[in-house]
Design a protein around this motif. Structure first.
Motif: not given
Length: 166
Positions: A134-140, A142-153
């Motif tokens: 949902s976060c990815l599709e909304s564009g809210s 930034n798609v980087t490895k660090e931001s994705m790791d942080s989001l998942i945590k």
């Protein structure tokens, strides 16, 4: 077009005539499962040897009914080597691994503690993946490895705080 597979029992090289002169129609004749098959080629595939397991697409000759190897559109023969039946055991037994690790630890006079990993939590996984999608599709984010790791945590922490029953 039928397919024949099995172990090659014999391979005859018919590129030369009996007098040693080149054959006008060079071929190799080989046998699989009591079937005589002809490969119309002057070049022998490296895997066409006695004792190898092959799979061959064959076609019957309209003239005499003999079998020959079906060619692909690029004129190469439709045949392949099959893997041998002797596969090594790749099964994994955690009890045997733990015993081996205990023995290795004794050799080095070390203490070995085995921690069991917590089981896979499907509910947590579904929660995290749905919100991340949902976060990815909304564009809210930034798609980087660090931001994705942080989001998942963060989403795992959110799940643990709100839904964990322990």
């Amino acid at each position: 077009m039928p397919n024949i597979s099995g172990v090659v029992k014999y391979v005859y090289d018919n590129r030369l005539m009996k007098d040693g002169s080149p054959n006008k129609y060079p071929n190799y004749t080989f046998g699989i499962n009591d079937q005589k098959i002809v490969l119309w080629s002057a070049i022998k595939p490296v895997f066409l040897e006695k004792g190898k397991k092959l799979s061959v697409a064959v076609q019957a000759s309209k003239k005499n009914g003999s079998l020959f190897v079906q060619p692909k559109p690029d004129k190469s023969p439709m045949m392949q080597e099959l893997p041998s039946e002797n596969k090594e055991d790749t099964s994994f037994n955690p009890d045997e691994l733990e015993a081996q690790l205990q023995e290795a630890a004794k050799e080095f006079d070390a203490d070995l503690t085995v921690e069991t990993k917590k089981p896979f939590n499907k509910d947590e996984y579904m929660f995290v993946m749905a919100l991340a999608k949902s976060c990815l599709e909304s564009g809210s984010i930034n798609v980087t490895k660090e931001s994705m790791d942080s989001l998942i945590k963060d989403l795992k922490y959110l799940y643990q705080v709100n839904f964990h029953n322990s």
